[in-house]
Design an enzyme around this catalytic site. Structure first.
Site, PDB file in Angstrom:
ATOM      1  N   LYS A   1      47.457  43.611  24.752  1.00 62.80           N
ATOM      2  CA  LYS A   1      47.429  44.436  26.189  1.00 62.80           C
ATOM      3  C   LYS A   1      48.777  43.668  27.003  1.00 62.80           C
ATOM      4  O   LYS A   1      48.831  42.154  26.719  1.00 62.80           O
ATOM      5  CB  LYS A   1      46.291  43.610  26.969  1.00 62.80           C
ATOM      6  CG  LYS A   1      46.039  43.894  28.435  1.00 62.80           C
ATOM      7  CD  LYS A   1      45.051  44.626  29.180  1.00 62.80           C
ATOM      8  CE  LYS A   1      44.428  42.464  30.071  1.00 62.80           C
ATOM      9  NZ  LYS A   1      44.942  43.015  31.420  1.00 62.80           N
TER      10      LYS A   1
ATOM     11  N   ASP B   1      48.425  47.829  30.494  1.00 65.35           N
ATOM     12  CA  ASP B   1      47.179  47.270  31.789  1.00 65.35           C
ATOM     13  C   ASP B   1      48.076  47.339  33.433  1.00 65.35           C
ATOM     14  O   ASP B   1      47.765  46.459  33.977  1.00 65.35           O
ATOM     15  CB  ASP B   1      46.765  46.765  31.327  1.00 65.35           C
ATOM     16  CG  ASP B   1      45.004  46.602  32.074  1.00 65.35           C
ATOM     17  OD1 ASP B   1      44.892  47.079  33.348  1.00 65.35           O
ATOM     18  OD2 ASP B   1      44.463  45.339  32.106  1.00 65.35           O
TER      19      ASP B   1
ATOM     20  N   LYS C   1      46.632  49.679  35.865  1.00 68.75           N
ATOM     21  CA  LYS C   1      46.295  50.033  36.926  1.00 68.75           C
ATOM     22  C   LYS C   1      46.670  50.872  37.678  1.00 68.75           C
ATOM     23  O   LYS C   1      46.534  50.442  38.983  1.00 68.75           O
ATOM     24  CB  LYS C   1      45.761  49.130  37.662  1.00 68.75           C
ATOM     25  CG  LYS C   1      44.762  48.191  36.395  1.00 68.75           C
ATOM     26  CD  LYS C   1      43.190  47.310  37.676  1.00 68.75           C
ATOM     27  CE  LYS C   1      42.390  45.870  36.067  1.00 68.75           C
ATOM     28  NZ  LYS C   1      44.250  45.268  35.799  1.00 68.75           N
TER      29      LYS C   1
ATOM     30  N   ASP D   1      47.384  55.514  42.664  1.00 66.13           N
ATOM     31  CA  ASP D   1      48.273  56.781  43.474  1.00 66.13           C
ATOM     32  C   ASP D   1      47.948  58.152  44.555  1.00 66.13           C
ATOM     33  O   ASP D   1      46.826  58.364  43.753  1.00 66.13           O
ATOM     34  CB  ASP D   1      49.546  56.231  43.395  1.00 66.13           C
ATOM     35  CG  ASP D   1      50.887  56.397  44.634  1.00 66.13           C
ATOM     36  OD1 ASP D   1      50.721  56.710  45.113  1.00 66.13           O
ATOM     37  OD2 ASP D   1      51.772  55.254  44.349  1.00 66.13           O
TER      38      ASP D   1
ATOM     39  N   THR E   1      36.018  43.284  38.687  1.00 67.88           N
ATOM     40  CA  THR E   1      35.045  42.421  38.600  1.00 67.88           C
ATOM     41  C   THR E   1      35.013  40.672  39.380  1.00 67.88           C
ATOM     42  O   THR E   1      34.697  40.210  39.940  1.00 67.88           O
ATOM     43  CB  THR E   1      34.465  41.379  37.344  1.00 67.88           C
ATOM     44  OG1 THR E   1      36.258  41.219  37.370  1.00 67.88           O
ATOM     45  CG2 THR E   1      34.464  42.551  35.923  1.00 67.88           C
TER      46      THR E   1
ATOM     47  N   ARG F   1      42.845  33.985  26.808  1.00 72.49           N
ATOM     48  CA  ARG F   1      43.002  32.230  26.302  1.00 72.49           C
ATOM     49  C   ARG F   1      42.521  32.410  25.280  1.00 72.49           C
ATOM     50  O   ARG F   1      42.884  30.874  24.361  1.00 72.49           O
ATOM     51  CB  ARG F   1      42.121  32.028  27.557  1.00 72.49           C
ATOM     52  CG  ARG F   1      43.925  32.373  28.418  1.00 72.49           C
ATOM     53  CD  ARG F   1      43.631  31.873  29.567  1.00 72.49           C
ATOM     54  NE  ARG F   1      41.913  32.667  30.790  1.00 72.49           N
ATOM     55  CZ  ARG F   1      41.423  32.489  31.920  1.00 72.49           C
ATOM     56  NH1 ARG F   1      42.101  31.925  32.656  1.00 72.49           N
ATOM     57  NH2 ARG F   1      40.264  33.600  31.828  1.00 72.49           N
TER      58      ARG F   1
HETATM   59  O1  C5P Z   1      42.255  35.253  29.292  1.00 72.88           O
HETATM   60  P1  C5P Z   1      40.975  35.922  28.881  1.00 72.88           P
HETATM   61  O2  C5P Z   1      40.153  36.895  27.552  1.00 72.88           O
HETATM   62  O3  C5P Z   1      40.196  35.804  30.622  1.00 72.88           O
HETATM   63  O4  C5P Z   1      41.832  37.529  29.587  1.00 72.88           O
HETATM   64  C1  C5P Z   1      41.389  38.640  29.448  1.00 72.88           C
HETATM   65  C2  C5P Z   1      42.522  39.631  30.349  1.00 72.88           C
HETATM   66  O5  C5P Z   1      41.346  40.959  30.654  1.00 72.88           O
HETATM   67  C3  C5P Z   1      43.112  39.237  31.165  1.00 72.88           C
HETATM   68  O6  C5P Z   1      43.891  39.888  31.400  1.00 72.88           O
HETATM   69  C4  C5P Z   1      42.211  40.246  32.541  1.00 72.88           C
HETATM   70  O7  C5P Z   1      43.049  40.296  33.420  1.00 72.88           O
HETATM   71  C5  C5P Z   1      41.275  41.323  32.335  1.00 72.88           C
HETATM   72  N1  C5P Z   1      40.536  41.782  33.062  1.00 72.88           N
HETATM   73  C6  C5P Z   1      39.268  40.990  33.194  1.00 72.88           C
HETATM   74  N2  C5P Z   1      38.503  41.104  34.205  1.00 72.88           N
HETATM   75  C7  C5P Z   1      38.454  42.404  34.604  1.00 72.88           C
HETATM   76  C8  C5P Z   1      39.759  43.360  34.059  1.00 72.88           C
HETATM   77  C9  C5P Z   1      40.614  42.744  33.086  1.00 72.88           C
HETATM   78  O8  C5P Z   1      39.163  39.500  32.907  1.00 72.88           O
HETATM   79  N3  C5P Z   1      37.337  42.979  34.978  1.00 72.88           N
END
Ligand code: C5P
Length: 241
Positions: A32, A59, A61, A64, A123, A214
């Site tokens: 992603k 991603d 998003k 527009d 979220t 992460r």
């Molecule tokens: O590091 P981590 O596992 O938390 O990364 C989750 C990824 O998913 C990040 O790129 C974050 O921006 C994305 N994301 C999220 N929650 C959402 C939508 C996208 O954590 N509701």
């Protein structure tokens, strides 16, 4: 079963993204690219990652007017992305324009149309934040409303939190692709994620893809972390070499 891991390459440079992609390519399903990496690396980062043979989830998003989103989607299709996101709150005309533009451009190029994923309620938003926008029915009601709007506008997938998987499957059935961030092992730090689920729980609940950042990218061995996750879901997903 496909390899359901999408690794969020939330890194600042193309170089770091490519290093991770080289290590992880054989053991994950897709990468992603979010706003941070795209703004720094531009379309070249998409092409260079694509050249490693990986599937790409862009991603950005989009949100527009329908014509502008349609044109942005067509540019993404030209770059060869496999998945991309749009905000469902852009409305049915914008969503249909995105899907149609993607299908038309892909047909012209003789490639598969990418999976366009609708983002419902971020979220980071709670009921009080929605009330500020004049939306009184709360997050769950708004998620269902926007998810149904996306499906009826022709979208084939949604991004949702782990807690939304079950009721979206009940509301929308088995065909819609559900892509879920917020994935953590019980043993790993939650970081800033508030409501998490383990990889196997999310798959059992009905997720099609897991977005994981992460827990993989900051692990001592990202490759070993990805393999551990595959093993926990289904050992047959682990490539043999
Ligand atoms: O590091 P981590 O596992 O938390 O990364 C989750 C990824 O998913 C990040 O790129 C974050 O921006 C994305 N994301 C999220 N929650 C959402 C939508 C996208 O954590 N509701």
């Amino acid at each position: 079963m496909q390899n359901p891991i999408i690794v969020a390459l939330d890194v600042p440079t193309t170089h770091e993204a490519l290093e991770l992609a080289k290590e992880l390519g054989p053991v994950v399903g897709a990468f992603k690219i979010g706003k941070q990496l795209f703004v720094s690396g531009g379309p070249d980062v998409v092409r260079e990652l694509k050249d490693t043979g990986a599937k790409i989830f862009l991603d950005l998003k989009f949100h527009d007017i329908p014509n502008t989103v349609a044109k942005a989607v067509q540019s993404a299709v030209e770059m060869g992305v496999d998945m991309l996101t749009v905000h469902t709150s852009g409305g049915s005309e914008m969503l249909t324009a995105a899907e149609n533009a993607s299908n038309e451009k892909a047909a012209m190029l003789g490639i598969d149309s990418p999976l366009i994923l609708g983002v419902t309620v971020l979220t980071s938003m709670d009921d009080a934040n929605l009330a500020e926008l004049g939306i009184q029915e709360g997050t769950q009601g708004q998620v269902v409303r926007l998810a149904k709007l996306a499906a009826s506008s022709g979208l084939r997938g949604l991004v949702c939190s782990p807690q939304e998987i079950k009721f979206l499957r009940e509301e929308l059935g088995g065909n819609i692709q559900l892509v879920t961030p917020g994935i953590r092992f019980e043993s790993s730090p939650a970081d800033d994620q508030k409501r998490t689920m383990s990889p196997v729980e999310a798959i059992k609940a009905g997720a099609s893809w897991l977005v994981i950042g992460r827990p993989i990218t900051l692990a001592e061995s990202p490759r070993a972390a990805a393999i551990d996750i595959l093993n926990s879901i289904d050992p047959e997903l682990v490539p043999s070499d």
